[in-house]
Design an enzyme around this catalytic site. Sequence first.
Site, short mmCIF file in Angstrom:
data_model
loop_
_atom_site.label_atom_id
_atom_site.label_comp_id
_atom_site.label_asym_id
_atom_site.label_seq_id
_atom_site.Cartn_x
_atom_site.Cartn_y
_atom_site.Cartn_z
N THR A 8 0.85 -1.19 0.00
CA THR A 8 0.00 0.00 0.00
C THR A 8 0.88 1.24 0.00
O THR A 8 2.01 1.20 0.47
CB THR A 8 -0.94 0.04 1.22
OG1 THR A 8 -1.80 1.19 1.12
CG2 THR A 8 -0.16 0.15 2.52
N ASP A 66 -8.48 -2.99 1.11
CA ASP A 66 -9.31 -1.98 0.47
C ASP A 66 -10.43 -1.66 1.44
O ASP A 66 -10.94 -2.54 2.14
CB ASP A 66 -9.88 -2.48 -0.86
CG ASP A 66 -10.39 -1.33 -1.71
OD1 ASP A 66 -9.74 -0.26 -1.74
OD2 ASP A 66 -11.45 -1.48 -2.35
N SER A 67 -10.77 -0.40 1.53
CA SER A 67 -11.82 0.00 2.45
C SER A 67 -12.70 1.05 1.80
O SER A 67 -12.31 1.68 0.81
CB SER A 67 -11.22 0.52 3.76
OG SER A 67 -10.31 1.56 3.50
N PHE A 142 -7.39 9.96 9.15
CA PHE A 142 -7.14 10.31 7.76
C PHE A 142 -8.39 10.02 6.95
O PHE A 142 -9.34 9.40 7.44
CB PHE A 142 -5.93 9.55 7.21
CG PHE A 142 -6.08 8.05 7.23
CD1 PHE A 142 -6.52 7.38 6.10
CD2 PHE A 142 -5.81 7.32 8.37
CE1 PHE A 142 -6.68 6.00 6.11
CE2 PHE A 142 -5.95 5.94 8.39
CZ PHE A 142 -6.39 5.29 7.25
N GLY A 143 -8.41 10.47 5.72
CA GLY A 143 -9.55 10.18 4.84
C GLY A 143 -10.86 10.72 5.38
O GLY A 143 -10.97 11.89 5.75
N HIS A 168 -13.26 -0.91 11.59
CA HIS A 168 -13.47 -1.87 10.52
C HIS A 168 -12.17 -2.59 10.16
O HIS A 168 -12.15 -3.79 9.93
CB HIS A 168 -14.04 -1.15 9.29
CG HIS A 168 -13.27 0.06 8.86
ND1 HIS A 168 -12.98 1.13 9.71
CD2 HIS A 168 -12.70 0.39 7.68
CE1 HIS A 168 -12.28 2.04 9.08
NE2 HIS A 168 -12.09 1.62 7.83
N ARG A 169 -11.08 -1.85 10.15
CA ARG A 169 -9.77 -2.43 9.83
C ARG A 169 -9.34 -3.40 10.93
O ARG A 169 -8.76 -4.44 10.67
CB ARG A 169 -8.75 -1.30 9.63
CG ARG A 169 -7.55 -1.70 8.85
CD ARG A 169 -6.77 -0.50 8.32
NE ARG A 169 -7.49 0.11 7.20
CZ ARG A 169 -8.05 1.34 7.24
NH1 ARG A 169 -7.93 2.11 8.30
NH2 ARG A 169 -8.69 1.80 6.20
#
Length: 189
Positions: A8, A66-67, A142-143, A168-169
Amino acid sequence: MIKLLFVTKNEGKVRELEALAANYDIVIEQVGYDYPEIQADTLEEVARKGAFHVSRLFARPLIVEDSGLFIERFGGFPGPYSAYVYKKIGNRGILKLMSRVRDRKATFKSVIAFCEPSMQPVLFTGSVEGTIAEKAKGKGGFGFDPIFMYNGRTFAEITTEMKNSISHRRAAFDGLIRWLLENKDVSAI
Protein backbone atom coordinates in the site's frame (compact mmCIF):
# COMPACT_ATOMS: atom_id res chain seq x y z
CA MET A 1 8.87 -12.32 15.15
CA ILE A 2 6.74 -12.50 12.00
CA LYS A 3 7.07 -10.05 9.11
CA LEU A 4 3.93 -9.44 7.10
CA LEU A 5 4.30 -7.66 3.77
CA PHE A 6 1.61 -4.98 3.29
CA VAL A 7 1.40 -3.54 -0.21
CA THR A 8 0.00 0.00 0.00
CA LYS A 9 0.99 3.63 -0.39
CA ASN A 10 -1.48 4.74 2.31
CA GLU A 11 0.60 5.68 5.35
CA GLY A 12 -2.51 6.00 7.55
CA LYS A 13 -3.43 2.37 6.91
CA VAL A 14 0.15 1.31 7.60
CA ARG A 15 0.20 3.11 10.97
CA GLU A 16 -3.07 1.48 11.99
CA LEU A 17 -2.00 -2.04 11.03
CA GLU A 18 1.42 -1.57 12.66
CA ALA A 19 -0.29 -0.74 15.95
CA LEU A 20 -2.63 -3.72 15.63
CA ALA A 21 0.17 -6.10 14.60
CA ALA A 22 2.31 -5.15 17.59
CA ASN A 23 -0.20 -6.99 19.81
CA TYR A 24 0.74 -10.23 18.02
CA ASP A 25 4.51 -9.69 17.73
CA ILE A 26 4.10 -9.09 13.98
CA VAL A 27 6.05 -6.49 12.05
CA ILE A 28 4.28 -4.86 9.13
CA GLU A 29 6.68 -4.38 6.25
CA GLN A 30 5.28 -1.79 3.86
CA VAL A 31 5.88 -1.89 0.14
CA GLY A 32 4.74 1.35 -1.44
CA TYR A 33 3.97 -0.22 -4.79
CA ASP A 34 1.18 1.36 -6.81
CA TYR A 35 -0.53 -1.71 -8.25
CA PRO A 36 -3.40 -1.36 -10.72
CA GLU A 37 -6.61 -1.12 -8.70
CA ILE A 38 -9.60 -2.30 -10.67
CA GLN A 39 -12.91 -0.50 -10.47
CA ALA A 40 -15.49 -2.97 -9.22
CA ASP A 41 -18.79 -2.94 -7.38
CA THR A 42 -17.39 -4.61 -4.26
CA LEU A 43 -14.38 -4.09 -2.02
CA GLU A 44 -13.90 -7.85 -2.03
CA GLU A 45 -13.29 -7.94 -5.78
CA VAL A 46 -10.90 -4.98 -5.64
CA ALA A 47 -8.88 -6.55 -2.79
CA ARG A 48 -8.91 -10.01 -4.40
CA LYS A 49 -7.60 -8.78 -7.75
CA GLY A 50 -5.00 -6.51 -6.15
CA ALA A 51 -3.63 -9.24 -3.90
CA PHE A 52 -3.53 -11.77 -6.72
CA HIS A 53 -1.62 -9.31 -8.92
CA VAL A 54 1.01 -8.26 -6.37
CA SER A 55 1.59 -11.76 -5.01
CA ARG A 56 2.95 -12.72 -8.44
CA LEU A 57 5.29 -9.72 -8.47
CA PHE A 58 6.74 -10.11 -4.99
CA ALA A 59 6.68 -13.92 -4.82
CA ARG A 60 5.97 -14.07 -1.11
CA PRO A 61 2.93 -14.03 1.19
CA LEU A 62 1.42 -10.56 1.53
CA ILE A 63 -1.68 -8.55 2.23
CA VAL A 64 -3.53 -5.73 0.54
CA GLU A 65 -6.45 -3.82 2.04
CA ASP A 66 -9.31 -1.98 0.47
CA SER A 67 -11.82 0.00 2.45
CA GLY A 68 -14.78 2.21 1.82
CA LEU A 69 -17.42 4.43 3.31
CA PHE A 70 -20.95 3.19 2.58
CA ILE A 71 -23.69 5.80 3.08
CA GLU A 72 -27.05 4.11 3.48
CA ARG A 73 -29.14 6.97 2.06
CA PHE A 74 -27.12 6.84 -1.17
CA GLY A 75 -27.41 3.09 -1.66
CA GLY A 76 -23.92 2.49 -0.28
CA PHE A 77 -22.19 5.21 -2.29
CA PRO A 78 -19.26 5.88 -2.41
CA GLY A 79 -18.47 2.30 -1.26
CA PRO A 80 -15.73 0.75 -3.41
CA TYR A 81 -15.24 4.12 -5.14
CA SER A 82 -14.35 5.88 -1.87
CA ALA A 83 -10.71 6.64 -2.74
CA TYR A 84 -11.75 8.21 -6.04
CA VAL A 85 -14.59 10.20 -4.43
CA TYR A 86 -12.29 11.38 -1.65
CA LYS A 87 -9.72 12.61 -4.19
CA LYS A 88 -12.36 14.39 -6.26
CA ILE A 89 -14.70 15.96 -3.68
CA GLY A 90 -13.26 15.10 -0.26
CA ASN A 91 -15.07 15.42 3.04
CA ARG A 92 -16.43 18.82 2.07
CA GLY A 93 -18.13 17.34 -1.01
CA ILE A 94 -19.68 14.47 0.96
CA LEU A 95 -21.01 16.93 3.53
CA LYS A 96 -22.46 19.06 0.74
CA LEU A 97 -24.21 16.02 -0.73
CA MET A 98 -25.58 15.23 2.73
CA SER A 99 -26.65 18.81 3.54
CA ARG A 100 -30.40 18.11 3.35
CA VAL A 101 -30.31 14.45 4.30
CA ARG A 102 -31.76 13.37 7.64
CA ASP A 103 -30.89 9.67 7.52
CA ARG A 104 -27.12 9.87 7.98
CA LYS A 105 -26.39 6.18 8.67
CA ALA A 106 -23.09 4.97 7.27
CA THR A 107 -20.77 2.00 7.49
CA PHE A 108 -17.01 1.88 7.22
CA LYS A 109 -15.92 -1.43 5.72
CA SER A 110 -12.49 -3.00 5.27
CA VAL A 111 -11.40 -6.04 3.30
CA ILE A 112 -7.93 -7.49 3.83
CA ALA A 113 -6.75 -9.99 1.24
CA PHE A 114 -3.95 -12.39 2.16
CA CYS A 115 -2.27 -14.05 -0.79
CA GLU A 116 0.59 -16.43 -1.32
CA PRO A 117 2.22 -16.95 -4.72
CA SER A 118 0.25 -19.37 -6.94
CA MET A 119 -2.66 -19.40 -4.47
CA GLN A 120 -6.02 -17.67 -4.46
CA PRO A 121 -6.42 -14.77 -2.00
CA VAL A 122 -8.21 -15.34 1.30
CA LEU A 123 -10.44 -12.43 2.34
CA PHE A 124 -11.19 -10.99 5.78
CA THR A 125 -13.90 -8.38 6.24
CA GLY A 126 -14.68 -5.95 9.03
CA SER A 127 -17.17 -3.15 9.43
CA VAL A 128 -18.29 -0.52 11.89
CA GLU A 129 -21.64 1.28 11.91
CA GLY A 130 -21.92 5.01 12.44
CA THR A 131 -23.31 8.19 10.93
CA ILE A 132 -22.09 11.06 8.81
CA ALA A 133 -21.42 14.16 10.90
CA GLU A 134 -23.01 17.54 10.13
CA LYS A 135 -19.51 19.01 9.80
CA ALA A 136 -15.93 17.76 9.81
CA LYS A 137 -14.48 17.52 13.33
CA GLY A 138 -11.18 16.45 14.81
CA LYS A 139 -7.54 16.52 13.84
CA GLY A 140 -6.65 12.82 13.97
CA GLY A 141 -7.07 10.00 11.53
CA PHE A 142 -7.14 10.31 7.76
CA GLY A 143 -9.55 10.18 4.84
CA PHE A 144 -13.19 10.24 5.87
CA ASP A 145 -12.38 10.00 9.61
CA PRO A 146 -13.36 13.66 10.31
CA ILE A 147 -16.92 13.05 9.08
CA PHE A 148 -17.56 9.48 10.28
CA MET A 149 -19.22 9.51 13.70
CA TYR A 150 -19.18 6.64 16.14
CA ASN A 151 -20.87 7.02 19.54
CA GLY A 152 -21.10 10.80 19.27
CA ARG A 153 -17.55 11.52 18.11
CA THR A 154 -15.83 11.35 14.74
CA PHE A 155 -12.99 8.93 14.15
CA ALA A 156 -10.76 12.02 13.88
CA GLU A 157 -11.74 13.08 17.42
CA ILE A 158 -10.85 9.83 19.16
CA THR A 159 -7.40 8.47 19.90
CA THR A 160 -5.72 6.06 17.53
CA GLU A 161 -5.86 3.44 20.27
CA MET A 162 -9.62 3.84 20.65
CA LYS A 163 -10.17 3.77 16.88
CA ASN A 164 -8.03 0.65 16.61
CA SER A 165 -10.13 -1.07 19.26
CA ILE A 166 -13.40 -0.62 17.31
CA SER A 167 -12.57 0.00 13.67
CA HIS A 168 -13.47 -1.87 10.52
CA ARG A 169 -9.77 -2.43 9.83
CA ARG A 170 -9.34 -3.95 13.31
CA ALA A 171 -12.13 -6.44 12.71
CA ALA A 172 -10.69 -7.50 9.34
CA PHE A 173 -7.15 -7.75 10.77
CA ASP A 174 -8.33 -9.85 13.72
CA GLY A 175 -9.95 -12.24 11.25
CA LEU A 176 -6.67 -12.49 9.34
CA ILE A 177 -4.67 -13.19 12.51
CA ARG A 178 -7.09 -15.90 13.71
CA TRP A 179 -6.94 -17.55 10.28
CA LEU A 180 -3.13 -17.38 10.11
CA LEU A 181 -2.76 -18.91 13.57
CA GLU A 182 -5.18 -21.74 12.72
CA ASN A 183 -4.04 -22.46 9.15
CA LYS A 184 -0.44 -21.42 8.58
CA ASP A 185 3.02 -21.97 9.94
CA VAL A 186 3.41 -18.29 10.84
CA SER A 187 7.16 -18.64 11.27
CA ALA A 188 7.34 -19.23 7.51
CA ILE A 189 5.67 -15.93 6.62
